[in-house]
Design a protein around this motif. Structure first.
Motif, PDB file in Angstrom:
ATOM      1  N   ALA A 174       0.833  -1.204   0.000  1.00 35.53           N
ATOM      2  CA  ALA A 174       0.000   0.000   0.000  1.00 35.53           C
ATOM      3  C   ALA A 174       0.870   1.258   0.000  1.00 35.53           C
ATOM      4  N   VAL A 175       1.947   1.228   0.776  1.00 39.87           N
ATOM      5  CA  VAL A 175       2.875   2.365   0.780  1.00 39.87           C
ATOM      6  C   VAL A 175       3.535   2.508  -0.583  1.00 39.87           C
ATOM      7  N   GLY A 176       3.931   1.381  -1.189  1.00 35.97           N
ATOM      8  CA  GLY A 176       4.561   1.434  -2.506  1.00 35.97           C
ATOM      9  C   GLY A 176       3.642   2.018  -3.568  1.00 35.97           C
ATOM     10  N   LEU A 177       2.357   1.624  -3.552  1.00 35.34           N
ATOM     11  CA  LEU A 177       1.412   2.164  -4.536  1.00 35.34           C
ATOM     12  C   LEU A 177       1.185   3.654  -4.309  1.00 35.34           C
ATOM     13  N   ALA A 178       1.051   4.058  -3.052  1.00 35.12           N
ATOM     14  CA  ALA A 178       0.858   5.482  -2.756  1.00 35.12           C
ATOM     15  C   ALA A 178       2.057   6.302  -3.222  1.00 35.12           C
ATOM     16  N   PRO A 191       7.918  19.725  -8.323  1.00 33.30           N
ATOM     17  CA  PRO A 191       8.316  19.203  -7.017  1.00 33.30           C
ATOM     18  C   PRO A 191       8.021  20.123  -5.845  1.00 33.30           C
ATOM     19  N   GLN A 192       7.255  21.199  -6.061  1.00 37.61           N
ATOM     20  CA  GLN A 192       7.102  22.184  -5.004  1.00 37.61           C
ATOM     21  C   GLN A 192       6.075  21.774  -3.957  1.00 37.61           C
ATOM     22  N   ASP A 193       5.190  20.822  -4.270  1.00 45.12           N
ATOM     23  CA  ASP A 193       4.139  20.463  -3.347  1.00 45.12           C
ATOM     24  C   ASP A 193       4.614  19.409  -2.357  1.00 45.12           C
ATOM     25  N   LYS A 194       3.936  19.350  -1.201  1.00 43.81           N
ATOM     26  CA  LYS A 194       4.258  18.374  -0.174  1.00 43.81           C
ATOM     27  C   LYS A 194       3.446  17.107  -0.381  1.00 43.81           C
ATOM     28  N   MET A 195       4.085  15.953  -0.083  1.00 43.90           N
ATOM     29  CA  MET A 195       3.417  14.666  -0.221  1.00 43.90           C
ATOM     30  C   MET A 195       3.195  14.065   1.158  1.00 43.90           C
ATOM     31  N   VAL A 196       1.976  13.638   1.403  1.00 44.10           N
ATOM     32  CA  VAL A 196       1.594  13.090   2.706  1.00 44.10           C
ATOM     33  C   VAL A 196       0.778  11.829   2.468  1.00 44.10           C
ATOM     34  N   LEU A 197       1.048  10.804   3.281  1.00 43.50           N
ATOM     35  CA  LEU A 197       0.264   9.566   3.260  1.00 43.50           C
ATOM     36  C   LEU A 197      -0.285   9.316   4.655  1.00 43.50           C
ATOM     37  N   ILE A 198      -1.599   9.094   4.730  1.00 39.06           N
ATOM     38  CA  ILE A 198      -2.250   8.682   5.977  1.00 39.06           C
ATOM     39  C   ILE A 198      -2.643   7.228   5.809  1.00 39.06           C
ATOM     40  N   LEU A 199      -1.990   6.345   6.553  1.00 40.29           N
ATOM     41  CA  LEU A 199      -2.217   4.909   6.448  1.00 40.29           C
ATOM     42  C   LEU A 199      -2.960   4.429   7.678  1.00 40.29           C
ATOM     43  N   LEU A 200      -4.097   3.810   7.472  1.00 44.15           N
ATOM     44  CA  LEU A 200      -4.955   3.364   8.568  1.00 44.15           C
ATOM     45  C   LEU A 200      -5.165   1.857   8.464  1.00 44.15           C
ATOM     46  N   THR A 201      -4.831   1.148   9.531  1.00 46.53           N
ATOM     47  CA  THR A 201      -4.943  -0.303   9.530  1.00 46.53           C
ATOM     48  C   THR A 201      -5.250  -0.806  10.923  1.00 46.53           C
ATOM     49  N   ASP A 202      -5.751  -2.051  10.990  1.00 51.00           N
ATOM     50  CA  ASP A 202      -6.031  -2.676  12.284  1.00 51.00           C
ATOM     51  C   ASP A 202      -5.216  -3.950  12.470  1.00 51.00           C
ATOM     52  N   GLY A 203      -4.222  -4.186  11.600  1.00 48.58           N
ATOM     53  CA  GLY A 203      -3.460  -5.425  11.691  1.00 48.58           C
ATOM     54  C   GLY A 203      -1.993  -5.219  11.400  1.00 48.58           C
ATOM     55  N   GLY A 204      -1.329  -6.325  11.142  1.00 51.83           N
ATOM     56  CA  GLY A 204       0.078  -6.306  10.787  1.00 51.83           C
ATOM     57  C   GLY A 204       0.264  -6.782   9.368  1.00 51.83           C
ATOM     58  N   ASN A 205       1.436  -6.550   8.817  1.00 51.57           N
ATOM     59  CA  ASN A 205       1.717  -6.910   7.431  1.00 51.57           C
ATOM     60  C   ASN A 205       1.863  -8.427   7.311  1.00 51.57           C
ATOM     61  N   MET A 210       6.300  -6.365  -0.601  1.00 54.60           N
ATOM     62  CA  MET A 210       7.222  -5.414   0.014  1.00 54.60           C
ATOM     63  C   MET A 210       6.977  -5.340   1.511  1.00 54.60           C
ATOM     64  N   ASP A 211       8.048  -5.353   2.268  1.00 52.57           N
ATOM     65  CA  ASP A 211       7.939  -5.192   3.715  1.00 52.57           C
ATOM     66  C   ASP A 211       7.700  -3.727   4.059  1.00 52.57           C
ATOM     67  N   PRO A 212       6.999  -3.445   5.151  1.00 52.42           N
ATOM     68  CA  PRO A 212       6.668  -2.051   5.485  1.00 52.42           C
ATOM     69  C   PRO A 212       7.887  -1.171   5.762  1.00 52.42           C
ATOM     70  N   ILE A 213       8.896  -1.688   6.444  1.00 49.86           N
ATOM     71  CA  ILE A 213      10.041  -0.840   6.818  1.00 49.86           C
ATOM     72  C   ILE A 213      10.837  -0.405   5.584  1.00 49.86           C
ATOM     73  N   PRO A 214      11.237  -1.316   4.674  1.00 51.43           N
ATOM     74  CA  PRO A 214      11.897  -0.850   3.449  1.00 51.43           C
ATOM     75  C   PRO A 214      11.024   0.100   2.632  1.00 51.43           C
ATOM     76  N   ALA A 215       9.706  -0.150   2.618  1.00 56.13           N
ATOM     77  CA  ALA A 215       8.813   0.758   1.896  1.00 56.13           C
ATOM     78  C   ALA A 215       8.837   2.145   2.525  1.00 56.13           C
ATOM     79  N   ALA A 216       8.891   2.205   3.856  1.00 55.78           N
ATOM     80  CA  ALA A 216       8.953   3.498   4.537  1.00 55.78           C
ATOM     81  C   ALA A 216      10.260   4.218   4.237  1.00 55.78           C
ATOM     82  N   LYS A 217      11.346   3.478   4.132  1.00 60.19           N
ATOM     83  CA  LYS A 217      12.633   4.099   3.807  1.00 60.19           C
ATOM     84  C   LYS A 217      12.607   4.679   2.388  1.00 60.19           C
ATOM     85  N   MET A 218      11.994   3.973   1.461  1.00 59.73           N
ATOM     86  CA  MET A 218      11.852   4.508   0.105  1.00 59.73           C
ATOM     87  C   MET A 218      10.989   5.776   0.116  1.00 59.73           C
ATOM     88  N   ALA A 219       9.941   5.768   0.915  1.00 60.32           N
ATOM     89  CA  ALA A 219       9.079   6.948   1.009  1.00 60.32           C
ATOM     90  C   ALA A 219       9.839   8.133   1.588  1.00 60.32           C
TER      91      ALA A 219
END
Length: 321
Positions: A174-178, A191-205, A210-219
């Motif tokens: 989900a992070v990768g697609l966003a 490139p002047q605009d800010k990018m924000v992702l709000i991720l809402l979940t009730d579970g774990g990956n 893609m694992d969440p931590i490497p995806a977060a590092k790419m983000a």
């Protein structure tokens, strides 16, 4: 209301009168091309111009007035219309896996129902931003691309169905697609605009490539800030063991937010979720109030066409004189 886009063109109104006063009469010339207006002015000179019949002078003046009026670009301005400004590009990734059907929120509502209600209110207040929606389960799906049409994004969120994207939870994908969608829009808009992702979940990956931590590092490397929200009843120790949302991987969500410079929030009921979105509104305020513009339609063709028709009368009057 009527409006002139180029009112300064009115300075040319006295041009024929000044030409008749200042310029010497042109010598008569023979040729195959006959111009009635130019011939009458050139042959008569200043004195001849004054002696031109009154009707023809008035007709000349009217034609010139219409030509100058057309050059001033008359426009009709309509009613003001709202045009939102676009500063932030904000993507919402909402978990639609099977566990979101749990009815452990206040009032007996499912987790997804509470998210739809509270997040819908958050969407309506993001005036000036471009907002998109991703629903994810076993796989992420782009439900609404980045748009300023917040009503449509809210409608897509209300129409979300549990299990539509699968029963598992692919947070990293989900992070990768966003990130992919936000970067594609950045390449198009700058490139002047800010990018924000709000991720809402009730579970774990527990799904995806893609694992969440490497995806977060790419983000983080791409300048995407992630706010993570964990939903579901709090974990409590009872006589028969822990109860509540025991499947939530808070440690991973906290790490993802920390890597990207965002924040992690825990929402155990609708009230807590509302407080979370208010806090995000403070951290990422909307880009600006809606601006207003007036749609305009060009009317220069009308005086121009009338001047053309009246010029026919000028020719006829010249032929008869």
């Amino acid at each position: 209301m009527m409006h002139f886009a180029w009112p300064w063109m009115a300075v040319f109104l006295p041009l024929p009168w000044l030409a008749g006063r200042v310029l010497p009469p042109a010598p008569p010339q023979g040729g195959a091309l006959f111009l009635p207006f130019a011939a009458s002015v050139a042959s008569a000179g200043v004195t001849g111009f004054r002696a031109t019949p009154r009707a023809r002078v008035l007709l000349f003046a009217l034609v010139w007035l219409l030509l100058v009026g057309a050059a001033m670009r008359p426009q009709w301005l309509g009613e003001p219309q709202p045009v939102p400004t676009t500063g932030r590009r904000l993507m919402m990734a909402v978990d639609a896996s099977g566990s979101m059907a749990e009815q452990d929120m206040a009032g007996g509502a499912t987790r997804l129902q509470v998210v739809q209600t509270v997040a819908g209110e958050f969407i309506r207040h993001r005036s000036g931003d471009q907002l998109g929606l991703i629903l994810f389960g076993s796989q992420p799906y782009l439900q609404a691309p980045l748009t300023t049409d917040l009503d449509t994004v809210g409608q897509f969120l209300r129409e979300a169905v549990i299990g539509v994207a699968g029963q598992q939870t692919a947070i990293g994908d989900a992070v990768g697609l966003a990130l992919k969608r936000l970067q594609a829009h950045r390449d198009a808009a700058g490139p002047q605009d800010k990018m924000v992702l709000i991720l809402l979940t009730d579970g774990g990956n527990d799904a995806g490539l893609m694992d969440p931590i490497p995806a977060a590092k790419m983000a983080a490397a791409a300048g995407l800030r992630i706010y993570t929200i964990g939903v579901g009843a709090p974990v409590e120790q009872g006589a028969f063991g822990p109860s509540g949302n025991t499947g939530l991987d808070e440690a991973t969500l906290q790490t993802m937010a920390q890597i990207t410079g965002g924040a992690y929030f825990r929402a155990t009921d609708a009230t807590a979720l509302q407080a979370v979105y208010r806090h995000i509104d403070q951290l990422e305020p909307a880009s600006g109030e809606t601006q207003w513009v007036r749609p305009s339609s060009e009317w220069f063709a009308w005086p121009l066409a009338l001047a053309l028709l009246l010029s026919v009368g000028v020719v006829l009057m010249r032929e008869r004189s």
